[in-house]
Design an enzyme around this catalytic site. Structure first.
Site, PDB file in Angstrom:
ATOM      1  CB  ILE A  17      -0.939  -0.024   1.231  1.00 40.29           C
ATOM      2  CG1 ILE A  17      -1.945  -1.179   1.118  1.00 40.29           C
ATOM      3  CG2 ILE A  17      -1.658   1.316   1.388  1.00 40.29           C
ATOM      4  CD1 ILE A  17      -2.749  -1.453   2.393  1.00 40.29           C
ATOM      5  CG  ASP A  62      13.396  -0.782  12.062  1.00 46.52           C
ATOM      6  OD1 ASP A  62      12.243  -0.396  12.343  1.00 46.52           O
ATOM      7  OD2 ASP A  62      13.855  -1.864  12.450  1.00 46.52           O
ATOM      8  CB  VAL A  63       9.255   3.494  11.206  1.00 52.47           C
ATOM      9  CG1 VAL A  63       9.290   4.111   9.830  1.00 52.47           C
ATOM     10  CG2 VAL A  63       8.469   2.189  11.237  1.00 52.47           C
ATOM     11  CG  ASN A  89       1.653   2.249   4.476  1.00 55.19           C
ATOM     12  OD1 ASN A  89       0.541   1.790   4.277  1.00 55.19           O
ATOM     13  ND2 ASN A  89       2.771   1.613   4.083  1.00 55.19           N
ATOM     14  CE1 TYR A 155      -1.647  -5.277  11.246  1.00 62.81           C
ATOM     15  CE2 TYR A 155      -3.971  -5.890  11.241  1.00 62.81           C
ATOM     16  CZ  TYR A 155      -2.892  -5.243  10.643  1.00 62.81           C
ATOM     17  OH  TYR A 155      -3.081  -4.560   9.469  1.00 62.81           O
ATOM     18  CE  LYS A 159      -2.530  -1.540  11.377  1.00 66.89           C
ATOM     19  NZ  LYS A 159      -1.724  -0.492  10.708  1.00 66.89           N
ATOM     20  CB  THR A 190      -0.063  -6.000   0.405  1.00 71.18           C
ATOM     21  OG1 THR A 190      -0.390  -6.524   1.687  1.00 71.18           O
ATOM     22  CG2 THR A 190      -0.974  -4.836   0.056  1.00 71.18           C
TER      23      THR A 190
HETATM   24  N1  NAP Z   1      -2.910  -5.665   3.230  1.00 67.39           N
HETATM   25  C1  NAP Z   1      -3.999  -5.582   3.963  1.00 67.39           C
HETATM   26  O1  NAP Z   1      -4.924  -6.411   3.823  1.00 67.39           O
HETATM   27  C2  NAP Z   1      -4.156  -4.473   4.973  1.00 67.39           C
HETATM   28  C3  NAP Z   1      -5.430  -4.251   5.524  1.00 67.39           C
HETATM   29  C4  NAP Z   1      -5.604  -3.230   6.456  1.00 67.39           C
HETATM   30  C5  NAP Z   1      -4.534  -2.443   6.827  1.00 67.39           C
HETATM   31  N2  NAP Z   1      -3.282  -2.686   6.292  1.00 67.39           N
HETATM   32  C6  NAP Z   1      -2.187  -1.829   6.746  1.00 67.39           C
HETATM   33  O2  NAP Z   1      -1.576  -1.217   5.617  1.00 67.39           O
HETATM   34  C7  NAP Z   1      -0.214  -0.908   5.933  1.00 67.39           C
HETATM   35  C8  NAP Z   1       0.676  -1.421   4.811  1.00 67.39           C
HETATM   36  O3  NAP Z   1       0.564  -2.846   4.764  1.00 67.39           O
HETATM   37  P1  NAP Z   1       0.759  -3.702   3.427  1.00 67.39           P
HETATM   38  O4  NAP Z   1      -0.395  -4.615   3.340  1.00 67.39           O
HETATM   39  O5  NAP Z   1       1.094  -2.824   2.285  1.00 67.39           O
HETATM   40  O6  NAP Z   1       2.022  -4.577   3.884  1.00 67.39           O
HETATM   41  P2  NAP Z   1       3.324  -5.063   3.101  1.00 67.39           P
HETATM   42  O7  NAP Z   1       3.000  -5.403   1.684  1.00 67.39           O
HETATM   43  O8  NAP Z   1       3.918  -6.116   3.976  1.00 67.39           O
HETATM   44  O9  NAP Z   1       4.241  -3.760   3.115  1.00 67.39           O
HETATM   45  C9  NAP Z   1       4.668  -3.256   4.339  1.00 67.39           C
HETATM   46  C10 NAP Z   1       5.650  -2.133   4.106  1.00 67.39           C
HETATM   47  O10 NAP Z   1       6.079  -1.645   5.381  1.00 67.39           O
HETATM   48  C11 NAP Z   1       7.505  -1.664   5.424  1.00 67.39           C
HETATM   49  N3  NAP Z   1       7.940  -1.874   6.797  1.00 67.39           N
HETATM   50  C12 NAP Z   1       7.574  -2.859   7.648  1.00 67.39           C
HETATM   51  N4  NAP Z   1       8.188  -2.696   8.818  1.00 67.39           N
HETATM   52  C13 NAP Z   1       8.944  -1.573   8.717  1.00 67.39           C
HETATM   53  C14 NAP Z   1       9.830  -0.896   9.593  1.00 67.39           C
HETATM   54  N5  NAP Z   1      10.061  -1.319  10.838  1.00 67.39           N
HETATM   55  N6  NAP Z   1      10.451   0.226   9.152  1.00 67.39           N
HETATM   56  C15 NAP Z   1      10.246   0.667   7.893  1.00 67.39           C
HETATM   57  N7  NAP Z   1       9.436   0.066   7.012  1.00 67.39           N
HETATM   58  C16 NAP Z   1       8.797  -1.054   7.423  1.00 67.39           C
HETATM   59  C17 NAP Z   1       7.934  -2.746   4.438  1.00 67.39           C
HETATM   60  O11 NAP Z   1       9.200  -2.415   3.916  1.00 67.39           O
HETATM   61  P3  NAP Z   1      10.560  -3.284   4.035  1.00 67.39           P
HETATM   62  O12 NAP Z   1      10.196  -4.700   3.758  1.00 67.39           O
HETATM   63  O13 NAP Z   1      11.439  -2.646   2.994  1.00 67.39           O
HETATM   64  O14 NAP Z   1      11.018  -3.013   5.426  1.00 67.39           O
HETATM   65  C18 NAP Z   1       6.874  -2.568   3.338  1.00 67.39           C
HETATM   66  O15 NAP Z   1       7.254  -1.515   2.462  1.00 67.39           O
HETATM   67  C19 NAP Z   1       0.065  -1.562   7.293  1.00 67.39           C
HETATM   68  O16 NAP Z   1       0.002  -0.584   8.303  1.00 67.39           O
HETATM   69  C20 NAP Z   1      -1.056  -2.556   7.438  1.00 67.39           C
HETATM   70  O17 NAP Z   1      -1.349  -2.831   8.784  1.00 67.39           O
HETATM   71  C21 NAP Z   1      -3.079  -3.673   5.377  1.00 67.39           C
END
Ligand code: NAP
Length: 252
Positions: A17, A62-63, A89, A155, A159, A190
């Protein structure tokens, strides 16, 4: 919706995302700060942003680490001189169990990334957002309002707390002209389910997901909503939690 001359920080924008959000802001003319931990993924997003004619600032960070969070805001200001939009995010999902004794470790890991880092970045960004009359968007989840699966309590807690963080920050910063909102997606296609602990007793991918519209969102749909909420078209929206879940919550 032009974001020309605006500076947008998107955490966790090396994939999923966050990448879609960063690329969309770049397309709309913003100077984007792309943040993640994986070099290859960061390079890929940088190249996609560059196709729209702007070179993003790419930070390997790393945030959850305080020094990295400070570096994100400091380097943004050093490079672009301002900050207009902060998108918190970056997020992780881990399964964990009280019975197995894995809960607390996951709780700390998840909350340090999903919640504490967002709070820290809001604090660091506040003077710059007041200066620019900017806004914050926290990527929350329907999981903050309903338990979405067995053993993903930690988790959900992160949230739910992010939703309260959003309300509280909106309340405090509103009088300074800074808006703060959350966006809560339902299921989005994702890598988040693939990056969970492979030793967990329950894997989130095995949990059936039902939505009214019988579909899963693409990351670009969430990015479209983020862009709208960040724009002046949403100047009356603050302290809100906007849901985009294909009707997931209604049938839970
Ligand atoms: N996918 C869903 O169904 C869904 C639904 C509701 C909400 N969300 C929320 O949407 C957001 C994005 O999730 P996503 O689904 O896009 O997940 P994703 O595909 O796993 O991507 C997560 C991103 O966050 C980065 N990240 C993780 N830990 C980090 C850290 N400590 N420091 C810096 N970067 C970090 C990863 O980068 P690196 O690997 O390069 O570290 C990656 O770019 C999250 O907050 C998640 O909870 C997702």
């Amino acid at each position: 919706m032009s974001f020309k001359s605006k500076v947008v920080v998107v955490t966790g924008s090396s994939g999923g995302i966050g990448a879609a959000i960063a690329i969309l802001f770049a397309k709309e003319g913003a100077d984007v700060v792309v943040i993640g931990r994986d070099d290859e993924k960061l390079k890929n997003v940088k190249e996609q942003c560059e196709t729209y004619g702007r070179t993003p600032l790419v930070l390997k960070a790393d945030v959850s680490k305080d020094d990295d969070a400070k570096k994100i805001i400091a380097e943004t200001i050093n490079t672009f001189g301002r900050l207009d939009v902060l998108v918190n995010n970056a997020g992780i999902l881990r399964m964990s169990s009280f019975v197995d004794g894995t809960f607390l470790r996951s709780f700390d890991e998840i909350n340090n990334t999903n919640l504490r880092a967002a709070a820290h970045l809001i604090q660091l960004a506040t003077p710059h957002l007041i200066a620019s009359q900017g806004n914050v968007i926290n990527i929350s989840s329907v999981a903050g309002r309903q338990l979405v699966c067995f053993e993903c309590t930690a988790y959900g807690v992160s949230k739910a707390a992010m939703d309260m963080l959003t309300s509280g920050a909106a309340l405090e910063l509103g009088k300074y002209g800074v808006r703060v909102n959350a966006i809560s997606p339902g299921p989005v296609r994702t890598q988040i389910l693939k990056t969970t602990d492979e030793n967990a007793s329950v894997q989130p991918e095995s949990v059936p997901i039902k939505t009214i519209l019988n579909r899963t969102s693409e990351p670009e749909e969430i990015a479209d909503l983020v862009l709208f909420v960040a724009s002046d078209k949403a100047k009356g929206i603050t302290g809100s939690n906007l849901t985009t879940d294909n009707g997931y919550l209604v049938i839970r």
